[in-house]
Enzyme design. Structure first.
Site: not given
Length: 580
Positions: A81, A361
């Site tokens: 996660c 990113h």
């Protein structure tokens, strides 16, 4: 009644918000595709004990976990996660997971989301078999507790892990084999924690090398001789391709979670230094390029560029080495800043901070072209701000943000793809996790000023969930995968797109299991390689492989089997020369 309506609305909105980092919406049907799909299952792998806090947070709303349950949930969160939601659960590619808000939803609702996923891309961890029903309920309870404080890492701790296996003076001065090492492929075996070195000429596996949990990328040295690996456990490895059997010559652990590595490329500094960007702790580390000895740690904790709010977890995403000056381009995800880090004095690095866009990113360089011939890199680096649906253009020569370009939902270019289009001139392409098209951006402000730094065209795809695009100057095609689509029939399929007409010419199923992911060309661009990402615990023959196609005729050339959870792969020559 009002409370019930409000709660229903809250749950509905949250269900959409929890569509975390794998957003994808199935769309039209393709010309030639697919049969059935088995969703990939990965394996929960432990990290070292120091990566976990020692005490559980106090329970809320009557939720109580035993120490054993808490430790297990904490490990699952770190493995599954934290990459999208953040170690501190502050969110990024995935939404923030606030315990107070989640507790209003209740354990059953949260567990249902975790187990079944959502239509817009939240992974169905239960259906995939990654989490059992009991583990799903455990995670639903864990998320309603305050997150534990994760550990920091000091320079002393890093140096305790540092190991030089073969000192530089004992390494060969020339290749000790007669293979074409510049046509080696380094293939990530993700869940096996290894990389396979494959001879691109013979398709033989030369060696399989330990590289750490969930290796994310590999990068080549300026010379191409060395391979730098970085895993999600923060372990860096240095592989010497000149050895008779290429293998590790140095390694070190510089954080608990990492995604990026590169070396110094500027003239006079070739491979003198390396840099690793970490997710946790949020910092980057400068290393000696030949031995991996840590030299300097720099924290990225800072303030968001737009609201000027302090952020405790600005993670380091992609890093590339500038060719314009002795600098690394360091993309700081949560604060939305691009840092130009001067490494000419690594103990006293100067940093120029450029305000860009949040949630930076991955990205790649635009190419410089002489007509239709590639003549090297341009000074422009393009990086995705994926949660803001934009591409940021960094001018490394003038040290400024050149442009910020709106594109589709959650762009994920990898390195992107470069070619010269007959109408638009030089372009760079990105795919999207959440839209079924590729965006083409004009990248030549001198010769095509009307097309520069804008989306000039879109290529419609048969599904969303594209993870990587790739091309080569010697191939007429642009290739796209659909690794993260929700359409199981497309997950193991790829498409070839005509670079002139921008039409999808052919789509096909790569294998009858797993997911197709990531492309790489051989040195001369005549072959394109694609991975089949299988399961680490699947029967033999379904764990993973690499399939090789003719880059012009699209005919299958070879299959390289028994590569467990094969994902990214990097050709030495293409990576060291930024050919994509």
């Amino acid at each position: 009644m009002k409370r019930i309506a409000w709660l229903a609305l809250f749950v509905g909105v949250t269900l959409l918000a929890l569509a975390a980092c794998q957003q994808a919406t199935p769309t039209p049907i393709v010309k030639e595709v697919v049969k059935t799909v088995e969703v990939v299952k990965t394996v929960v792998v432990t990290v070292e004990p120091e990566a976990a806090a020692t005490e559980a947070a106090p329970a809320e709303e009557g939720i109580v976990l035993t120490e054993e349950e808490f430790e297990k949930a904490k490990q699952i969160y770190f493995d599954r996660c934290a990459g999208c939601h953040g170690t501190l659960r502050k969110g990024a590619t995935g939404p923030a997971l606030d315990p107070e808000k989640l507790s209003k939803m209740g354990t059953d609702v949260i567990a249902s989301i975790i187990f079944n996923g959502t239509p817009r891309g939240m992974p169905d961890w239960g259906k995939q078999g990654v989490l059992s029903q009991e583990e799903t309920v455990l995670m639903a309870k864990f998320l309603q507790l305050e997150p534990p404080a994760p550990p920091e890492m000091s320079m002393e701790q890093m140096k305790e892990t540092w190991e030089v296996i073969v000192p530089p003076e004992q390494r060969p001065t020339e290749p000790q084999h007669d293979r074409n090492w510049q046509n080696f492929f380094v293939v990530i075996l993700r869940d096996a924690g290894k990389v396979a070195i494959i001879d691109g000429d013979t398709k033989e596996v030369v060696n399989i090398v330990e590289s750490g949990y969930a290796t994310h990328i590999v990068r080549m040295s300026k010379s191409g001789r060395y391979v730098y690996t970085i895993g999600r456990d923060g372990k860096v490895g240095l592989i010497d391709l000149w050895m008779e059997t290429p293998d590790l010559v140095a390694k070190v652990k510089v954080c608990y979670d990492a995604r990026s590595v590169d070396t110094s490329k500027y003239t006079g500094y070739e491979d003198k230094y390396a840099i690793v960007g970490c997710y946790w702790p949020p910092h980057f580390v400068i290393l000696d390029g030949a031995t991996l000895e840590p030299i300097k740690v720099v924290s990225t904790r800072s303030y968001t560029y737009d609201t000027e709010e302090y952020h405790p977890e600005p993670r380091v995403a992609s890093i590339v080495a500038s060719h314009a000056r002795p600098q690394w381009v360091v993309n700081v995800k949560e604060t939305g800043q691009v840092w130009l880090v001067d490494y000419s004095d690594p103990n006293n690095p100067t940093i120029k901070m450029l305000e860009a866009e949040r949630f930076l990113h991955d990205g790649g360089w635009a190419m410089a072209w002489n007509g239709t011939e590639r003549v090297g890199l341009s000074p422009y680096f393009l990086v995705a701000a994926n949660m803001r649906n934009k591409i940021v253009v960094v001018n490394t020569e003038e040290e400024k943000i050149e442009a910020i370009i709106p594109v589709g939902t959650k762009p994920h270019p990898g390195r992107g793809a470069n070619w010269v289009h007959p109408e638009y001139g030089p372009v760079w392409a990105t795919g999207h996790l959440g839209d079924n098209f590729l965006s083409l951006i004009g990248v030549d402000p001198e010769n095509y000023p009307d097309n520069a730094w804008k989306e000039v065209a879109r290529i419609e795809l048969p599904a969303a969930g594209n993870l990587f695009v790739k091309t080569h100057p010697n191939s007429p095609y642009l290739f796209a995968d659909f690794t993260l689509t929700n359409d199981e029939k497309m997950q193991r399929s790829i498409c070839a797109i005509n670079k002139e007409t921008l039409e999808v010419e052919k789509c096909w199923e790569v294998a009858d299991y797993g997911r197709a992911v990531h492309f790489e060309f051989n040195k001369d661009g005549t072959e394109v390689w694609v991975s089949v990402w299988g399961k680490i615990d699947a029967p033999e023959g379904q764990q993973g492989e690499v399939v090789v196609y003719d880059a012009t005729t699209l005919e299958e050339i070879a299959r390289i089997p028994n590569l467990p959870t094969a994902t990214g792969k990097f050709n030495v020559y293409n990576t060291m020369n930024d050919i994509y």
